[in-house]
Design a protein around this motif. Structure first.
Motif, PDB file in Angstrom:
ATOM      1  N   LEU A  35       1.172  -1.072   0.256  1.00  0.00           N
ATOM      2  CA  LEU A  35       0.050  -0.179  -0.530  1.00  0.00           C
ATOM      3  C   LEU A  35       0.785   1.050   0.340  1.00  0.00           C
ATOM      4  CD1 LEU A  35      -2.888  -0.874   2.978  1.00  0.00           C
ATOM      5  CD2 LEU A  35      -3.108  -1.355   0.252  1.00  0.00           C
ATOM      6  N   ASP A  36       0.101   2.391  -0.912  1.00  0.00           N
ATOM      7  CA  ASP A  36       0.868   3.705  -0.768  1.00  0.00           C
ATOM      8  C   ASP A  36       1.240   4.289   0.893  1.00  0.00           C
ATOM      9  OD1 ASP A  36       0.835   3.576  -2.812  1.00  0.00           O
ATOM     10  OD2 ASP A  36      -0.478   4.874  -3.691  1.00  0.00           O
ATOM     11  N   SER A  37       0.100   4.265   2.111  1.00  0.00           N
ATOM     12  CA  SER A  37       0.233   4.499   3.388  1.00  0.00           C
ATOM     13  C   SER A  37      -0.966   3.622   4.215  1.00  0.00           C
ATOM     14  CB  SER A  37       0.011   5.823   3.420  1.00  0.00           C
ATOM     15  OG  SER A  37       0.407   6.148   4.642  1.00  0.00           O
ATOM     16  N   TYR A  38      -0.399   3.141   5.003  1.00  0.00           N
ATOM     17  CA  TYR A  38      -1.518   2.417   6.020  1.00  0.00           C
ATOM     18  C   TYR A  38      -1.024   2.523   7.110  1.00  0.00           C
ATOM     19  CZ  TYR A  38       2.725  -0.866   6.892  1.00  0.00           C
ATOM     20  OH  TYR A  38       3.871  -1.850   6.790  1.00  0.00           O
ATOM     21  N   PHE A  39      -1.833   2.093   8.417  1.00  0.00           N
ATOM     22  CA  PHE A  39      -1.693   2.571   9.715  1.00  0.00           C
ATOM     23  C   PHE A  39      -2.339   0.734  10.377  1.00  0.00           C
ATOM     24  CE2 PHE A  39      -3.071   1.819  13.946  1.00  0.00           C
ATOM     25  CZ  PHE A  39      -2.568   2.222  14.772  1.00  0.00           C
ATOM     26  N   PHE A  48      -5.298  11.233   5.331  1.00  0.00           N
ATOM     27  CA  PHE A  48      -4.815  11.239   4.035  1.00  0.00           C
ATOM     28  C   PHE A  48      -5.643  11.761   3.517  1.00  0.00           C
ATOM     29  CE2 PHE A  48      -7.987   7.854   4.712  1.00  0.00           C
ATOM     30  CZ  PHE A  48      -9.356   8.334   3.821  1.00  0.00           C
ATOM     31  N   SER A  49      -5.362  12.856   2.291  1.00  0.00           N
ATOM     32  CA  SER A  49      -6.617  13.553   1.543  1.00  0.00           C
ATOM     33  C   SER A  49      -6.742  12.891  -0.200  1.00  0.00           C
ATOM     34  CB  SER A  49      -5.782  14.795   1.334  1.00  0.00           C
ATOM     35  OG  SER A  49      -4.938  15.052   0.889  1.00  0.00           O
ATOM     36  N   VAL A  50      -7.970  13.642  -0.874  1.00  0.00           N
ATOM     37  CA  VAL A  50      -8.558  13.115  -1.196  1.00  0.00           C
ATOM     38  C   VAL A  50      -8.840  14.536  -2.063  1.00  0.00           C
ATOM     39  CG1 VAL A  50      -9.836  11.271  -3.250  1.00  0.00           C
ATOM     40  CG2 VAL A  50      -9.045  10.745  -0.627  1.00  0.00           C
ATOM     41  N   GLY A  51      -8.552  15.114  -2.416  1.00  0.00           N
ATOM     42  CA  GLY A  51      -9.387  15.519  -4.169  1.00  0.00           C
ATOM     43  C   GLY A  51      -9.060  17.436  -3.257  1.00  0.00           C
ATOM     44  N   GLY A  52      -7.692  16.922  -2.355  1.00  0.00           N
ATOM     45  CA  GLY A  52      -7.747  19.060  -1.918  1.00  0.00           C
ATOM     46  C   GLY A  52      -8.666  18.568   0.032  1.00  0.00           C
ATOM     47  N   THR A  53      -9.196  17.470   0.051  1.00  0.00           N
ATOM     48  CA  THR A  53      -9.784  17.588   1.106  1.00  0.00           C
ATOM     49  C   THR A  53      -9.526  16.403   2.054  1.00  0.00           C
ATOM     50  OG1 THR A  53     -12.128  17.692   0.144  1.00  0.00           O
ATOM     51  CG2 THR A  53     -11.949  16.639   2.315  1.00  0.00           C
ATOM     52  N   ALA A  54      -9.269  16.826   3.411  1.00  0.00           N
ATOM     53  CA  ALA A  54      -8.289  16.097   4.823  1.00  0.00           C
ATOM     54  C   ALA A  54      -9.685  14.897   5.330  1.00  0.00           C
ATOM     55  CB  ALA A  54      -8.207  16.383   5.510  1.00  0.00           C
ATOM     56  N   GLY A  87      -6.264   3.994 -11.353  1.00  0.00           N
ATOM     57  CA  GLY A  87      -5.041   4.611 -12.257  1.00  0.00           C
ATOM     58  C   GLY A  87      -5.496   6.411 -12.648  1.00  0.00           C
ATOM     59  N   ASP A  88      -5.767   6.654 -11.614  1.00  0.00           N
ATOM     60  CA  ASP A  88      -6.764   7.922 -12.396  1.00  0.00           C
ATOM     61  C   ASP A  88      -6.064   9.261 -11.401  1.00  0.00           C
ATOM     62  OD1 ASP A  88      -7.422   8.080  -9.331  1.00  0.00           O
ATOM     63  OD2 ASP A  88      -9.437   8.128  -9.884  1.00  0.00           O
ATOM     64  N   ASN A  89      -4.854   8.703 -10.257  1.00  0.00           N
ATOM     65  CA  ASN A  89      -4.018  10.173  -9.186  1.00  0.00           C
ATOM     66  C   ASN A  89      -5.280  10.114  -7.816  1.00  0.00           C
ATOM     67  OD1 ASN A  89      -1.508   9.455 -10.623  1.00  0.00           O
ATOM     68  ND2 ASN A  89      -2.358  10.861 -12.608  1.00  0.00           N
ATOM     69  N   VAL A  90      -5.615   9.470  -7.656  1.00  0.00           N
ATOM     70  CA  VAL A  90      -6.747   9.985  -6.799  1.00  0.00           C
ATOM     71  C   VAL A  90      -7.447   8.747  -5.695  1.00  0.00           C
ATOM     72  CG1 VAL A  90      -9.378  10.334  -5.859  1.00  0.00           C
ATOM     73  CG2 VAL A  90      -8.273  11.027  -7.746  1.00  0.00           C
ATOM     74  N   VAL A  91      -6.227   8.442  -4.568  1.00  0.00           N
ATOM     75  CA  VAL A  91      -6.386   6.933  -3.951  1.00  0.00           C
ATOM     76  C   VAL A  91      -7.932   6.516  -3.755  1.00  0.00           C
ATOM     77  CG1 VAL A  91      -3.852   7.439  -3.315  1.00  0.00           C
ATOM     78  CG2 VAL A  91      -6.033   9.110  -1.930  1.00  0.00           C
ATOM     79  N   GLN A 136      -2.550  -2.261 -10.128  1.00  0.00           N
ATOM     80  CA  GLN A 136      -4.036  -2.262  -9.914  1.00  0.00           C
ATOM     81  C   GLN A 136      -4.772  -3.527  -9.146  1.00  0.00           C
ATOM     82  OE1 GLN A 136      -2.719  -0.557 -13.118  1.00  0.00           O
ATOM     83  NE2 GLN A 136      -3.300   2.037 -11.716  1.00  0.00           N
ATOM     84  N   ALA A 137      -3.586  -4.206  -9.043  1.00  0.00           N
ATOM     85  CA  ALA A 137      -3.732  -5.380  -8.509  1.00  0.00           C
ATOM     86  C   ALA A 137      -3.683  -5.573  -7.093  1.00  0.00           C
ATOM     87  CB  ALA A 137      -3.640  -6.586  -9.368  1.00  0.00           C
ATOM     88  N   LEU A 138      -4.937  -6.730  -6.919  1.00  0.00           N
ATOM     89  CA  LEU A 138      -4.072  -7.487  -5.685  1.00  0.00           C
ATOM     90  C   LEU A 138      -3.792  -8.789  -5.483  1.00  0.00           C
ATOM     91  CD1 LEU A 138      -7.184  -5.204  -4.441  1.00  0.00           C
ATOM     92  CD2 LEU A 138      -6.101  -5.424  -2.619  1.00  0.00           C
TER      93      LEU A 138
END
Length: 174
Positions: A35-39, A48-54, A87-91, A136-138
């Motif tokens: 994963l890119d980041s995790y807890f 994390f942020s998505v679309g400028g929203t925290a 693949g749209d650069n949005v997590v 894009q796979a698990l």
């Protein structure tokens, strides 16, 4: 010339992303690798942020909430993480659960200000212990049978394929 190409290729490979367990993964004993980041833990949060929203995904035992909205009241060990499966650069948000029987990951995408489930992957059995993420796979490997189960994101949903053939092993009741 061949030697120069070999050295150049080797240097390029050093910077390539790999699907290997890092020291942090080993130290935390996480079960979703890549994963890119995790807890991962019994209590804590991932900011994390998505679309400028925290956003804040918070784990309390096996309950997971995002900005105060309960997304999962599960069982076993719990993990929250982010990764761009579409693949749209949005997590997308990943919520993983592990019990002694197996592993499950739920993938959520933000739409209209709410998190909606776009995929659920997992497998059960004594030879199932982790999920690996790559692009894009698990993938889940059943160590007893040797089967490799893969779910790939296409157009916002996940397609399943197994090296052993057969149906998707993700339990429908989870």
């Amino acid at each position: 010339m061949k030697r120069v190409l070999t050295i150049l290729f080797s240097l390029l490979c050093l910077g390539a992303a790999a699907q290997v367990r890092s020291y942090g993964d080993m130290d935390s004993k996480t079960f979703v690798i890549g994963l890119d980041s995790y807890f991962f833990g019994t209590s804590g949060a991932l900011d994390f942020s998505v679309g400028g929203t925290a956003w804040q995904a918070f784990i309390a035992g096996s309950k997971v909430s995002v900005n105060g909205d309960l997304l999962l009241n599960g069982q076993g060990e719990t993990l929250v993480g982010i990764h761009d499966f579409t693949g749209d650069n949005v997590v997308e948000l990943v919520i993983g659960s592990r019990t002694s029987q197996g592993v499950v990951a739920r993938i959520y995408q933000l739409g209209g200000g709410k998190w909606k489930l776009i995929g659920k992957v997992g497998a059960f059995g004594s030879g199932v212990s982790e999920i690996r993420v790559f692009r894009q796979a698990l993938t889940v490997k059943d160590k007893e049978s040797g089967a490799l189960h893969t779910w790939t994101c296409h157009g916002g949903s996940f397609d399943f394929k197994s090296s052993a053939g057969g149906p998707d092993p993700t339990p429908s009741n989870l």
